[in-house]
Design a protein around this motif. Structure first.
Motif, PDB file in Angstrom:
ATOM      1  N   ARG A 128       0.827  -1.220   0.000  1.00  0.00           N
ATOM      2  CA  ARG A 128       0.000   0.000   0.000  1.00  0.00           C
ATOM      3  C   ARG A 128       0.854   1.260   0.000  1.00  0.00           C
ATOM      4  O   ARG A 128       0.520   2.235  -0.655  1.00  0.00           O
ATOM      5  CB  ARG A 128      -0.926  -0.003   1.222  1.00  0.00           C
ATOM      6  CG  ARG A 128      -2.305  -0.585   1.004  1.00  0.00           C
ATOM      7  CD  ARG A 128      -2.277  -2.021   0.597  1.00  0.00           C
ATOM      8  NE  ARG A 128      -3.607  -2.612   0.448  1.00  0.00           N
ATOM      9  CZ  ARG A 128      -3.800  -3.917   0.332  1.00  0.00           C
ATOM     10  NH1 ARG A 128      -2.764  -4.755   0.382  1.00  0.00           N
ATOM     11  NH2 ARG A 128      -5.018  -4.391   0.162  1.00  0.00           N
ATOM     12  N   TYR A 132       0.947   4.113  -2.895  1.00  0.00           N
ATOM     13  CA  TYR A 132       0.763   5.527  -2.570  1.00  0.00           C
ATOM     14  C   TYR A 132       1.887   6.366  -3.180  1.00  0.00           C
ATOM     15  O   TYR A 132       1.640   7.436  -3.760  1.00  0.00           O
ATOM     16  CB  TYR A 132       0.735   5.697  -1.051  1.00  0.00           C
ATOM     17  CG  TYR A 132       0.608   7.125  -0.576  1.00  0.00           C
ATOM     18  CD1 TYR A 132      -0.618   7.777  -0.579  1.00  0.00           C
ATOM     19  CD2 TYR A 132       1.725   7.826  -0.111  1.00  0.00           C
ATOM     20  CE1 TYR A 132      -0.728   9.089  -0.138  1.00  0.00           C
ATOM     21  CE2 TYR A 132       1.619   9.132   0.329  1.00  0.00           C
ATOM     22  CZ  TYR A 132       0.386   9.760   0.318  1.00  0.00           C
ATOM     23  OH  TYR A 132       0.282  11.064   0.758  1.00  0.00           O
ATOM     24  N   HIS A 169      -7.174  -7.748 -11.848  1.00  0.00           N
ATOM     25  CA  HIS A 169      -8.626  -7.550 -11.867  1.00  0.00           C
ATOM     26  C   HIS A 169      -9.275  -8.392 -12.968  1.00  0.00           C
ATOM     27  O   HIS A 169     -10.496  -8.574 -12.977  1.00  0.00           O
ATOM     28  CB  HIS A 169      -8.958  -6.078 -12.098  1.00  0.00           C
ATOM     29  CG  HIS A 169      -8.612  -5.201 -10.930  1.00  0.00           C
ATOM     30  ND1 HIS A 169      -9.216  -5.326  -9.699  1.00  0.00           N
ATOM     31  CD2 HIS A 169      -7.713  -4.191 -10.804  1.00  0.00           C
ATOM     32  CE1 HIS A 169      -8.722  -4.425  -8.860  1.00  0.00           C
ATOM     33  NE2 HIS A 169      -7.803  -3.724  -9.515  1.00  0.00           N
ATOM     34  N   LYS A 234      -7.912   5.956   3.048  1.00  0.00           N
ATOM     35  CA  LYS A 234      -9.040   5.052   2.848  1.00  0.00           C
ATOM     36  C   LYS A 234      -8.923   4.254   1.551  1.00  0.00           C
ATOM     37  O   LYS A 234      -9.549   3.207   1.398  1.00  0.00           O
ATOM     38  CB  LYS A 234     -10.346   5.838   2.887  1.00  0.00           C
ATOM     39  CG  LYS A 234     -10.606   6.472   4.248  1.00  0.00           C
ATOM     40  CD  LYS A 234     -11.911   7.233   4.290  1.00  0.00           C
ATOM     41  CE  LYS A 234     -12.127   7.840   5.681  1.00  0.00           C
ATOM     42  NZ  LYS A 234     -13.399   8.613   5.748  1.00  0.00           N
ATOM     43  N   GLU A 235      -8.096   4.755   0.630  1.00  0.00           N
ATOM     44  CA  GLU A 235      -7.879   4.025  -0.620  1.00  0.00           C
ATOM     45  C   GLU A 235      -7.136   2.707  -0.393  1.00  0.00           C
ATOM     46  O   GLU A 235      -7.098   1.855  -1.289  1.00  0.00           O
ATOM     47  CB  GLU A 235      -7.082   4.886  -1.609  1.00  0.00           C
ATOM     48  CG  GLU A 235      -7.767   6.165  -2.053  1.00  0.00           C
ATOM     49  CD  GLU A 235      -7.447   7.355  -1.169  1.00  0.00           C
ATOM     50  OE1 GLU A 235      -7.588   8.494  -1.637  1.00  0.00           O
ATOM     51  OE2 GLU A 235      -7.055   7.146   0.010  1.00  0.00           O
ATOM     52  N   SER A 237      -7.942   0.234   1.349  1.00  0.00           N
ATOM     53  CA  SER A 237      -8.880  -0.891   1.290  1.00  0.00           C
ATOM     54  C   SER A 237     -10.272  -0.354   0.970  1.00  0.00           C
ATOM     55  O   SER A 237     -10.935   0.209   1.846  1.00  0.00           O
ATOM     56  CB  SER A 237      -8.898  -1.656   2.619  1.00  0.00           C
ATOM     57  OG  SER A 237      -9.848  -2.706   2.571  1.00  0.00           O
ATOM     58  N   LYS A 238     -10.686  -0.531  -0.256  1.00  0.00           N
ATOM     59  CA  LYS A 238     -11.978   0.006  -0.681  1.00  0.00           C
ATOM     60  C   LYS A 238     -13.148  -0.741  -0.045  1.00  0.00           C
ATOM     61  O   LYS A 238     -14.277  -0.247  -0.035  1.00  0.00           O
ATOM     62  CB  LYS A 238     -12.078  -0.045  -2.198  1.00  0.00           C
ATOM     63  CG  LYS A 238     -11.068   0.861  -2.894  1.00  0.00           C
ATOM     64  CD  LYS A 238     -11.189   0.798  -4.398  1.00  0.00           C
ATOM     65  CE  LYS A 238     -10.158   1.711  -5.053  1.00  0.00           C
ATOM     66  NZ  LYS A 238     -10.243   1.645  -6.548  1.00  0.00           N
ATOM     67  N   GLY A 239     -12.881  -1.922   0.501  1.00  0.00           N
ATOM     68  CA  GLY A 239     -13.941  -2.692   1.115  1.00  0.00           C
ATOM     69  C   GLY A 239     -14.183  -2.346   2.583  1.00  0.00           C
ATOM     70  O   GLY A 239     -15.039  -2.958   3.228  1.00  0.00           O
ATOM     71  N   ASP A 240     -13.431  -1.385   3.112  1.00  0.00           N
ATOM     72  CA  ASP A 240     -13.563  -0.995   4.515  1.00  0.00           C
ATOM     73  C   ASP A 240     -13.801   0.511   4.584  1.00  0.00           C
ATOM     74  O   ASP A 240     -13.109   1.286   3.909  1.00  0.00           O
ATOM     75  CB  ASP A 240     -12.306  -1.369   5.296  1.00  0.00           C
ATOM     76  CG  ASP A 240     -12.449  -1.134   6.792  1.00  0.00           C
ATOM     77  OD1 ASP A 240     -12.774  -2.095   7.507  1.00  0.00           O
ATOM     78  OD2 ASP A 240     -12.238   0.016   7.222  1.00  0.00           O
ATOM     79  N   ALA A 241     -14.767   0.931   5.376  1.00  0.00           N
ATOM     80  CA  ALA A 241     -15.141   2.352   5.450  1.00  0.00           C
ATOM     81  C   ALA A 241     -13.988   3.245   5.882  1.00  0.00           C
ATOM     82  O   ALA A 241     -13.927   4.411   5.491  1.00  0.00           O
ATOM     83  CB  ALA A 241     -16.317   2.517   6.408  1.00  0.00           C
ATOM     84  N   GLY A 243     -10.732   2.262   5.411  1.00  0.00           N
ATOM     85  CA  GLY A 243      -9.544   1.883   4.651  1.00  0.00           C
ATOM     86  C   GLY A 243      -8.649   0.886   5.357  1.00  0.00           C
ATOM     87  O   GLY A 243      -7.483   0.712   4.959  1.00  0.00           O
TER      88      GLY A 243
END
Length: 247
Positions: A128, A132, A169, A234-235, A237-241, A243
């Motif tokens: 991550r 970044y 993806h 927050k980017e 982890s897009k699946g967590d509010a 991140g």
């Protein structure tokens, strides 16, 4: 150039005496803002001295503030005030580090049976951070961590610099070396770094949010991590509010 200061909560072991979790938090700052952040940290520590009579040179250690053991000076401060120091710190973090970002990795061991939790968590953090650096700030960076398994981390870092498989993806995997992170991870004792102490507060606050303790709920410690939300990456982890990376 960017710097990521890292601290951990829990341990990566799998014995009967190990924790149920292993959490890493990384505070990312630009070298251009380093002096500004340090000045704010010094001002904050001065206010803590005036308000709670805690020496500016005394290490801030979140777990010790809640339950003193090794830091003798804490025993002279009432428990309510020690916890208020922790609360004040969480309030000030997004103000002190107004241009920073925080990456959080929270591994629940039962979700990853048989995994090397240390390697899993650190690989997620380094991935991550490298993303970044490549895609958001377009710059190079280094990592500065509190005392950890430096030899194992060095081997992982060097391996990922050459081979870092990422799920596509579309299908299969592709290699994405973490080549924007330069050098091996540097070790820095929290005792001598306001920055590492700040990450200690962040990672412990996340631990208290994820694993609240009934006897501490009257102090609201489990709600302190949400104060840091303004600077969370927050980017990550897009699946967590918030991140938070959990897988």
């Amino acid at each position: 150039m960017y710097l990521m200061y890292v601290d951990e909560s829990g341990d990566p072991g799998n014995t009967g005496h190990s924790t149920d979790h292993f959490i890493l938090s990384g505070l990312i700052i630009s070298q251009e803002d380093w002096d500004k952040h340090l000045t704010k940290l010094k001002t904050f520590r001065k206010s803590i001295k005036e308000k709670y009579n805690l020496n500016q040179r005394t290490e801030i250690h979140a777990a010790e503030l809640i339950r003193p053991g090794k830091i003798a000076e804490y025993s002279t401060i009432r428990k309510t005030n020690r916890i208020n120091i922790l609360k004040d710190y969480c309030t000030q973090i997004p103000i002190i580090f107004d241009t920073a970002k925080v990456i959080n990795i929270c591994i629940k061991k039962s979700d990853h049976p048989g995994a090397d939790v240390f390697e899993l968590a650190w690989s997620r953090l380094l991935q991550r951070y490298d993303t970044y650096l490549k895609k958001i700030v377009i710059d190079k960076g280094i990592v500065i961590a509190d005392d950890t398994d430096s030899k194992k981390l060095m081997a992982l870092n060097r391996k990922m610099r050459v081979y870092n498989p990422i799920p596509s993806h579309y299908q299969g995997i592709y290699n994405s070396p973490i080549d924007n992170i330069i050098e091996d991870v540097f070790s820095r004792s929290s005792q001598h770094s306001y920055f590492v102490q700040s990450v200690d507060v962040i990672v412990h606050s996340l631990y208290r949010r994820e694993y609240p303790k009934g006897s501490l709920k009257k102090f609201g410690i489990e709600h302190q991590f949400q104060k840091i939300e303004p600077i969370l990456l927050k980017e990550a982890s897009k699946g967590d509010a918030l991140g938070i990376v959990r897988k």
